[in-house]
Design an enzyme around this catalytic site. Structure first.
Site, PDB file in Angstrom:
ATOM      1  N   ARG A   1       0.888  -1.289   0.061  1.00  0.00           N
ATOM      2  CA  ARG A   1       0.032  -0.010  -0.061  1.00  0.00           C
ATOM      3  C   ARG A   1       0.867   1.254  -0.072  1.00  0.00           C
ATOM      4  O   ARG A   1       2.100   1.263   0.307  1.00  0.00           O
ATOM      5  CB  ARG A   1      -1.022  -0.170   1.196  1.00  0.00           C
TER       6      ARG A   1
ATOM      7  N   ASP B   1      12.007   7.474   2.565  1.00  0.00           N
ATOM      8  CA  ASP B   1      11.874   6.400   1.475  1.00  0.00           C
ATOM      9  C   ASP B   1      13.401   6.619   0.788  1.00  0.00           C
ATOM     10  O   ASP B   1      13.520   7.103  -0.346  1.00  0.00           O
ATOM     11  CB  ASP B   1      10.894   7.005   0.598  1.00  0.00           C
TER      12      ASP B   1
END
Length: 495
Positions: free
Chosen positions: A199, A260
């Site tokens: 997700r 990230d």
């Protein structure tokens, strides 16, 4: 020994145990030292965060309450007895502290850390410390070691085929939902493409979030195998299949921290592909001034890291650089992106050209892996499968096989239009800003939240003309998104 009681409280990703302060056999002094406890029963043991309950409403003397995650992970039934002891500190935390100090870790040290994370022996704070330390510095060998360790602690899918293909985009460009078009095209061609997705971490929607608008994505490994055997493909969330489970735990902490990095991205993506049994991968790296990768130099560095790790993992990988200067398609957010995807698959006249063209190009790259396809003919084959309706038929089969969504999701009813401050030409669109506005509106948790882009780069607009429309399912979500859009819409309009 206390008996377990299920307390229906969602404490994801942590396991939480609830103990009454009085009449439970422990002194208050011990409570202060027992930040984490070990719960042992007939099915095994779990480590959990301790919460002390004052009053008799939640748990009674002689009971231990288990939140949703703790109850599921322990795998026992209410009323069974367990033993509560102080949790041992994972030995691998010493290696995390060394990583915080800037040291490189060995393969075995990284493996121990990942194993303890996958078995929920770390708190979110401890996981966050590890992620931040890795974000500060992580070598290429460490990235490979993490990828291998993440595969080793989970399940692996295997397929009766020497060629199992996949396609993945690193993200950073809103609306770039090409996988949902690539997969049915490739499946219609006849190649095996078991697409499992996480997700969204920092984006307004991921493939699993958008596919969930159309079909069930919460599938176990056995069901995935059945669907792939019949339909050559699947579009599912990877969390239930226990593929690289440490990655799902890491993502749950990365999401609020908005971490990230390239190294963590490579380990996350390639561990999932290896665990899913992929042998060949097309990787899309969008490059743009407001995308994740903002220059060709960064893209080359990331490509080399992917190629190094993929080679050692035995995955043939082709990296494709694409335009990441503006959002793809018109919809940003699960419902709006699903609308665009189906418009392309249905060959509708007003389907977004950029989404269709990019998806067909990437599908062609995947089909080129087929040894029976003449070199360079993959694009033509992909276009043929889309134009003929074969790709749409393949998608409809996947939706039926996975279970068509019974909830009808619609764009959020609370709306606001961001308008052009001056008449002129749309010179640029800030991908990062648009994504943040869509997330503030509630995407991806609120399926109908997001942004409908009314103009793209190069369009000429009048002063006061709507540039995009924000959708939200709540007034509060719209207010947050509206405030950010008014401060900076993300559009640069030059007179």
């Amino acid at each position: 020994m206390p008996a377990i009681r299920h307390i229906p409280i969602d404490t994801y990703p942590e396991s939480t145990v609830f103990l009454p302060r009085r009449d439970n056999g422990y002194s208050p002094e011990q409570f202060k030292a027992m930040r984490k406890v070990q719960v042992t029963g007939r099915c095994g043991e779990i480590l959990a965060t301790l919460a002390i309950v004052d009053g008799d409403g939640l748990v009674r003397p002689g009971e231990v309450g288990l939140g949703n995650e703790a109850f599921r992970r322990l795998g026992m039934t209410e009323g069974e007895e367990v033993v509560i002891t102080q949790a041992p500190v994972p030995a691998s935390l010493e290696d995390v502290r060394r990583k915080i100090d800037g040291e490189s870790l060995s393969d075995s040290e990284i493996s121990a850390i990942i194993r303890d994370i996958a078995t929920h022996r770390y708190s979110p704070m401890e996981i966050g410390a590890f992620l931040v330390a890795c974000a500060g510095f992580m070598s290429t060998p460490e990235t490979l070691a993490m990828t291998r360790a993440m595969v080793d602690v989970g399940s692996r899918l295997s397929w009766d085929s020497p060629l199992v293909v996949d396609k993945h985009c690193i993200g950073g460009v809103p609306g770039n939902r090409t996988s949902m078009i690539v997969v049915p095209i490739v499946a219609a061609h006849g190649l095996i493409i078991p697409k499992t997705s996480s997700r969204a971490i920092t984006s307004p929607s991921g493939t699993a979030d958008t596919m969930e608008v159309l079909a069930n994505v919460d599938l176990d490994a056995a069901r995935v195998a059945q669907i792939v055997a019949r339909d050559h493909a699947v579009l599912a969330w990877g969390g239930k299949m226990n593929l690289s489970p440490a990655d799902d735990v890491l993502i749950s902490v990365e999401r609020p921290l908005r971490i990230d990095t390239f190294e963590q991205m490579v380990a996350s993506i390639l561990s999932k592909k290896a665990a899913a049994g992929s042998t060949h991968l097309v990787l899309d790296i969008p490059i743009g001034p407001t995308a994740k990768v903002r220059s060709e130099g960064e893209a080359v560095r990331l490509r080399k890291l992917f190629e190094y790790v993929a080679r050692h993992m035995g995955i043939v990988t082709e990296v494709v650089f694409t335009d990441g200067s503006e959002p793809v398609g018109r919809g940003i957010g699960p419902v709006l992106e699903a609308r665009d995807v189906m418009a392309v698959l249905r060959n509708e006249a007003d389907a977004p050209d950029d989404l269709r063209d990019r998806a067909v190009m990437l599908a062609g790259k995947v089909i080129d892996f087929d040894p029976e396809v003449e070199g360079g003919r993959g694009y033509a084959r992909a276009m043929e499968l889309l134009s003929s309706g074969a790709a749409l038929a393949a998608m409809e089969r996947l939706i039926a096989a996975q279970g068509a969504q019974t909830t009808i999701y619609r764009p959020g009813i609370h709306q606001f239009e961001a308008t052009a401050p001056v008449a002129g030409r749309v010179a640029s669109i800030d991908c990062h800003r648009i994504a943040r506005i869509a997330r503030l509106a509630g995407a991806p948790m609120d399926k109908g939240a997001g942004i409908d882009l009314l103009h793209k780069t190069g369009a000429h607009v009048r002063r006061g003309e709507a540039l995009y429309r924000i959708h939200a399912g709540s007034k509060d979500g719209l207010a947050f998104a509206r405030e950010m859009a008014l401060a900076d819409s993300g559009y640069l309009v030059q007179p």
